[in-house]
Design a protein around this motif. Sequence first.
Motif, PDB file in Angstrom:
ATOM      1  N   PHE A 124     -22.681   8.120 -21.135  1.00 54.12           N
ATOM      2  CA  PHE A 124     -22.132   7.882 -22.374  1.00 54.12           C
ATOM      3  C   PHE A 124     -20.501   8.380 -22.506  1.00 54.12           C
ATOM      4  O   PHE A 124     -19.721   7.845 -23.022  1.00 54.12           O
ATOM      5  CB  PHE A 124     -22.902   8.498 -23.475  1.00 54.12           C
ATOM      6  CG  PHE A 124     -22.256   8.634 -25.050  1.00 54.12           C
ATOM      7  CD1 PHE A 124     -22.130   7.698 -25.595  1.00 54.12           C
ATOM      8  CD2 PHE A 124     -21.536   9.787 -25.313  1.00 54.12           C
ATOM      9  CE1 PHE A 124     -21.561   7.570 -26.843  1.00 54.12           C
ATOM     10  CE2 PHE A 124     -20.934   9.937 -26.546  1.00 54.12           C
ATOM     11  CZ  PHE A 124     -21.169   8.728 -27.330  1.00 54.12           C
ATOM     12  N   ILE A 125     -20.299   9.421 -21.741  1.00 54.31           N
ATOM     13  CA  ILE A 125     -18.742  10.074 -21.704  1.00 54.31           C
ATOM     14  C   ILE A 125     -17.983   9.239 -20.988  1.00 54.31           C
ATOM     15  O   ILE A 125     -16.931   9.010 -21.248  1.00 54.31           O
ATOM     16  CB  ILE A 125     -18.976  11.456 -21.067  1.00 54.31           C
ATOM     17  CG1 ILE A 125     -19.469  12.619 -22.162  1.00 54.31           C
ATOM     18  CG2 ILE A 125     -17.574  11.960 -20.930  1.00 54.31           C
ATOM     19  CD1 ILE A 125     -19.908  13.720 -21.382  1.00 54.31           C
ATOM     20  N   SER A 146     -10.549  14.850 -25.383  1.00 50.94           N
ATOM     21  CA  SER A 146      -9.552  15.317 -24.324  1.00 50.94           C
ATOM     22  C   SER A 146      -9.253  14.526 -23.101  1.00 50.94           C
ATOM     23  O   SER A 146      -8.077  14.411 -22.609  1.00 50.94           O
ATOM     24  CB  SER A 146      -9.919  16.732 -24.021  1.00 50.94           C
ATOM     25  OG  SER A 146     -11.112  16.638 -23.212  1.00 50.94           O
ATOM     26  N   VAL A 147     -10.026  13.749 -22.416  1.00 46.95           N
ATOM     27  CA  VAL A 147      -9.943  13.124 -21.291  1.00 46.95           C
ATOM     28  C   VAL A 147      -9.533  11.877 -21.753  1.00 46.95           C
ATOM     29  O   VAL A 147      -8.369  11.326 -21.160  1.00 46.95           O
ATOM     30  CB  VAL A 147     -11.250  13.230 -20.438  1.00 46.95           C
ATOM     31  CG1 VAL A 147     -10.909  12.386 -19.165  1.00 46.95           C
ATOM     32  CG2 VAL A 147     -11.547  14.366 -19.966  1.00 46.95           C
ATOM     33  N   GLY A 148      -9.721  11.254 -22.767  1.00 46.43           N
ATOM     34  CA  GLY A 148      -9.508   9.858 -23.061  1.00 46.43           C
ATOM     35  C   GLY A 148      -8.040   9.943 -23.524  1.00 46.43           C
ATOM     36  O   GLY A 148      -7.218   8.854 -23.535  1.00 46.43           O
ATOM     37  N   GLY A 149      -7.741  11.180 -24.233  1.00 45.35           N
ATOM     38  CA  GLY A 149      -6.376  11.423 -24.877  1.00 45.35           C
ATOM     39  C   GLY A 149      -5.322  11.428 -23.636  1.00 45.35           C
ATOM     40  O   GLY A 149      -4.185  11.874 -23.837  1.00 45.35           O
ATOM     41  N   LYS A 162     -13.610  15.839 -17.098  1.00 43.30           N
ATOM     42  CA  LYS A 162     -14.756  15.856 -17.590  1.00 43.30           C
ATOM     43  C   LYS A 162     -16.091  16.408 -16.897  1.00 43.30           C
ATOM     44  O   LYS A 162     -17.299  16.557 -17.199  1.00 43.30           O
ATOM     45  CB  LYS A 162     -15.054  14.468 -18.215  1.00 43.30           C
ATOM     46  CG  LYS A 162     -15.424  13.299 -17.085  1.00 43.30           C
ATOM     47  CD  LYS A 162     -15.462  12.000 -17.706  1.00 43.30           C
ATOM     48  CE  LYS A 162     -15.780  11.067 -16.613  1.00 43.30           C
ATOM     49  NZ  LYS A 162     -14.197  10.710 -16.036  1.00 43.30           N
ATOM     50  N   GLU A 163     -15.504  16.931 -15.672  1.00 42.22           N
ATOM     51  CA  GLU A 163     -16.818  17.262 -14.530  1.00 42.22           C
ATOM     52  C   GLU A 163     -17.288  18.649 -14.908  1.00 42.22           C
ATOM     53  O   GLU A 163     -18.551  18.927 -14.887  1.00 42.22           O
ATOM     54  CB  GLU A 163     -16.085  17.142 -13.123  1.00 42.22           C
ATOM     55  CG  GLU A 163     -16.016  15.768 -12.627  1.00 42.22           C
ATOM     56  CD  GLU A 163     -14.872  14.977 -13.440  1.00 42.22           C
ATOM     57  OE1 GLU A 163     -15.109  13.849 -13.513  1.00 42.22           O
ATOM     58  OE2 GLU A 163     -14.048  15.663 -13.645  1.00 42.22           O
ATOM     59  N   GLY A 164     -16.409  19.646 -15.200  1.00 42.42           N
ATOM     60  CA  GLY A 164     -16.837  21.029 -15.794  1.00 42.42           C
ATOM     61  C   GLY A 164     -17.485  20.970 -16.782  1.00 42.42           C
ATOM     62  O   GLY A 164     -18.650  21.740 -16.982  1.00 42.42           O
ATOM     63  N   PRO A 165     -17.000  20.408 -17.907  1.00 41.15           N
ATOM     64  CA  PRO A 165     -17.954  20.219 -19.124  1.00 41.15           C
ATOM     65  C   PRO A 165     -19.350  19.528 -18.912  1.00 41.15           C
ATOM     66  O   PRO A 165     -20.218  19.621 -19.635  1.00 41.15           O
ATOM     67  CB  PRO A 165     -17.194  19.124 -20.111  1.00 41.15           C
ATOM     68  CG  PRO A 165     -15.880  19.719 -19.830  1.00 41.15           C
ATOM     69  CD  PRO A 165     -15.704  19.903 -18.187  1.00 41.15           C
ATOM     70  N   PRO A 167     -12.478  20.848 -24.533  1.00 37.06           N
ATOM     71  CA  PRO A 167     -13.382  21.065 -23.394  1.00 37.06           C
ATOM     72  C   PRO A 167     -12.508  20.594 -21.931  1.00 37.06           C
ATOM     73  O   PRO A 167     -11.832  19.469 -22.308  1.00 37.06           O
ATOM     74  CB  PRO A 167     -14.435  20.080 -23.637  1.00 37.06           C
ATOM     75  CG  PRO A 167     -14.402  20.096 -25.184  1.00 37.06           C
ATOM     76  CD  PRO A 167     -13.326  20.028 -25.402  1.00 37.06           C
ATOM     77  N   ALA A 168     -12.406  21.406 -21.067  1.00 34.74           N
ATOM     78  CA  ALA A 168     -11.401  20.881 -20.034  1.00 34.74           C
ATOM     79  C   ALA A 168     -12.252  21.598 -18.838  1.00 34.74           C
ATOM     80  O   ALA A 168     -12.737  22.552 -18.463  1.00 34.74           O
ATOM     81  CB  ALA A 168     -10.367  21.875 -20.059  1.00 34.74           C
ATOM     82  N   GLY A 169     -12.096  20.585 -17.616  1.00 37.25           N
ATOM     83  CA  GLY A 169     -12.711  20.704 -16.284  1.00 37.25           C
ATOM     84  C   GLY A 169     -11.371  20.853 -15.435  1.00 37.25           C
ATOM     85  O   GLY A 169     -10.402  19.996 -15.534  1.00 37.25           O
ATOM     86  N   GLN A 170     -11.813  21.171 -14.248  1.00 40.98           N
ATOM     87  CA  GLN A 170     -10.673  21.252 -13.404  1.00 40.98           C
ATOM     88  C   GLN A 170     -10.765  20.529 -11.840  1.00 40.98           C
ATOM     89  O   GLN A 170      -9.980  20.509 -11.027  1.00 40.98           O
ATOM     90  CB  GLN A 170     -10.240  22.899 -12.951  1.00 40.98           C
ATOM     91  CG  GLN A 170      -9.360  23.133 -13.871  1.00 40.98           C
ATOM     92  CD  GLN A 170      -7.978  22.786 -14.201  1.00 40.98           C
ATOM     93  OE1 GLN A 170      -7.807  22.222 -15.503  1.00 40.98           O
ATOM     94  NE2 GLN A 170      -7.142  22.434 -13.434  1.00 40.98           N
ATOM     95  N   PHE A 171     -11.925  20.043 -11.838  1.00 40.13           N
ATOM     96  CA  PHE A 171     -12.137  19.244 -10.647  1.00 40.13           C
ATOM     97  C   PHE A 171     -11.063  18.208 -10.412  1.00 40.13           C
ATOM     98  O   PHE A 171     -10.794  17.996  -9.376  1.00 40.13           O
ATOM     99  CB  PHE A 171     -13.594  18.677 -10.617  1.00 40.13           C
ATOM    100  CG  PHE A 171     -14.728  19.637 -10.099  1.00 40.13           C
ATOM    101  CD1 PHE A 171     -14.972  19.925  -8.910  1.00 40.13           C
ATOM    102  CD2 PHE A 171     -15.522  20.346 -11.008  1.00 40.13           C
ATOM    103  CE1 PHE A 171     -15.966  20.918  -8.347  1.00 40.13           C
ATOM    104  CE2 PHE A 171     -16.573  21.218 -10.771  1.00 40.13           C
ATOM    105  CZ  PHE A 171     -16.573  21.624  -9.223  1.00 40.13           C
ATOM    106  N   VAL A 172     -11.308  17.155 -11.309  1.00 43.40           N
ATOM    107  CA  VAL A 172     -10.451  15.969 -11.039  1.00 43.40           C
ATOM    108  C   VAL A 172      -8.876  16.322 -11.203  1.00 43.40           C
ATOM    109  O   VAL A 172      -8.185  15.483 -10.214  1.00 43.40           O
ATOM    110  CB  VAL A 172     -10.870  14.853 -12.001  1.00 43.40           C
ATOM    111  CG1 VAL A 172      -9.976  13.746 -12.180  1.00 43.40           C
ATOM    112  CG2 VAL A 172     -12.354  14.479 -11.769  1.00 43.40           C
TER     113      VAL A 172
END
Length: 767
Positions: A92-93, A181-184, A190-193, A470-475
């Motif tokens: 979905f994400i 946040s990612v689409g913006g 989005k990996e950490g979330p 919501p923020a991930g740092q992998f990508v």
Amino acid sequence: MLSNHIQNGIETARLVWSRLPNSEEAEAEEELFARRSNGGAGVESLDYEVIENYAYREEQALRGKLWLWYYVCLKWLFALLIGIGTGLAAVFINLAVENFSGWKYAATFSIIQHSYFAGFLVYIIFNLGLVISSVFIVTHFAPAAAGSGIPEIKGYLNGVDTHGILLFRTLIGKIFGSIGSVGGGLALGKEGPLVHTGACIASLLGQGGSTKYHLSSRWLRIFESDRDRRDLVTCGCAAGVAAAFRAPVGGVLFALEEVTSWWRSQLMWRVFFTSAVVAVVVRSAMSWCKSGKCGHFGSGGFIIWDISGGQEDYSFQELLPMAIIGVIGGLLGALFNQLTLYITNWRRKYLHKKGNRVKIIEVCLISLITSVISFGLPLFRKCSPCPNSEVNPGIECPRPPGTDGNFVNFYCSDDKEYNDLATIFFNTQDDAIRNLFSAKTFHEYSAQSLLTFLVMFYSLAVVTFGTAVPAGQFVPGIMIGSTYGRLVGMFVVKFYKKLNVEEGTYALLGAASFLGGSMRMTVSLCVIMVEITNNLKLLPLIMLVLLISKAVGDFFNNGLYEEQAQLRGIPLLESRSKQYMRTMTAKEACKNQKVVYFSRIVKVADIVSILRSNKHNGFPVVDHGQNGETLVIGLILRSHLLVLLQSKVDFQNSPFPCDIRGISNRHNFSDFVKPVSSKGVSIEEIHLTEEELELYLDLAPFLNPSPYIVPEDMSLAKVYNLFRQLGLRHIFVVPRASRVIGLITRKDLLIEENDDSAIMELQSTSI
């Protein structure tokens, strides 16, 4: 009858809607969350130890083999449901992010054919609208959904409970906030979330759903200990990584290496099964989307950067530049950790204390700056001619406007030209990484464009990390690393003049080096990089750069998640004790403590007074023996005392021991289970009359009669290892024992269930 069903449905909907938090409730919870994140105030430990009181033992005695089969089957069923739920959440994400990004780029490229300024405005409005939706969800609905959530989940599996991280509203806020946040277009992933999302799904299943929103079932509510819920959350973390990267084995190793503090073979089986289910769900979704039913969701949907057609071999001469990539990754990763630590600390101290409005304004400003940089910088780059289609027949240059791929025609005078900087900026991060990893694309990017993107994106990632989304740092880490890795690859191609060197291979090694230098993962990260690139031949090189980058990064500071956990006040117990603990004893560690204890028969007024005067979560219980000596008979938890005070059914008039055989008629073990989705009862919420305060309470049936005990002269290092490896919450420190009643050996622990206890003689030495 139909009208009754409709009326019941309307009433249920009204009840659920009335329980949704308003802005005032969200602000109050945000204050609580922030208070508990500053200095650890209010952070509570989890009870991974089994409380073997009378109610527990009586309930265990009533459970037969049928219940045991049901318990085991339900664990496997939950592992299946966690995998399906996390996989569907990831689908979905990704669908939402890809479609929002696709609409944004399609509209922008359509408008810039007529006016670049109008296209710029549309681009900004699109990004700003998505980002505002994300920060609004976090600030007004789910404060605990901000950030990646991995430090909090790591703390939970380490034995620290931070309120709000596993609520149903946090799950909803994490999913929809990540989309915004990612689409913006913010410099985060989005990996950490997704790891946090998987943990929330697992926790909600473990407690039988959400009672607040009437989404629960008592048939699923049998995991009543923190230990069982911990195992489910571990499965959820592995499922999140498996769903984010399509790397099931990497997900298992991530849970083992990075987040969990306690592991066993049975848990390995369930975690592996959960990750396999996620892989099947994601693969099925991708196969379904290939038919064109998912809108803009195409090859750029789920991360899989296949570079199997790239560099087949490498020479000894290339090991030096590869080692240099590892050093650069360690330096830039350590610098990233330090900068984000300083900025996040400043943001928490001065900025976020001013309220939600400041948080929203901050994120909007960062979104505007990100949009201006990503749209404006490519305007200053000179376009390059497309590669010769006869020499490179598989390359489409330029690509059609608004679609994913290489070679973007942006502000070019000729239709057969492309803008290399726009090729990176005007893509989703997954597509941009795929372009940087791509093989057979020599000289697609200029060194000036890569260096410009590296400086700008690195700065944006540092500033964006820690905002209220919501923020991930992998990508983002892979983006940064692949950029300087490709730069090094360009110099290697130019210096060695070898035709079999691929710039995309060096981009992959750069991505691995930055993640290793920032997050300090080795085995799991190595397997994840191999799985997402589908190239096993690069495994030795990935191992080399990971070892170097981790060694360099460890020289300067801790890993990203450890630094953020320390900043949030989460007291993590690392795998090894500190060196100074070897020379300290248990008595020295607790010498300044004043022991607060209860007698077995205690007046209700004394319990209330002690609970109000201190914040301890566990109390020793003492009794007087036949010789008048004081004996420690167990440990009583604060939460259990609050349950007893609230129920009032165990109050008695006489200060004498009660008959424990009647306890099962008044309580069962589930009455004392701490709820996951609420703060629990506090002493201020309990109201007692003057008559009730004069009554007595016998604590013997409710205490833990067998807490862990260590002698006062045991080294603190041994106490530390015992505490962490067993997942304890309290340890009693007592004087040296006066006598020994037995000695347990390995043979004593190998008694078979069907052996005759009358014949079996324990191999213990009685003194």
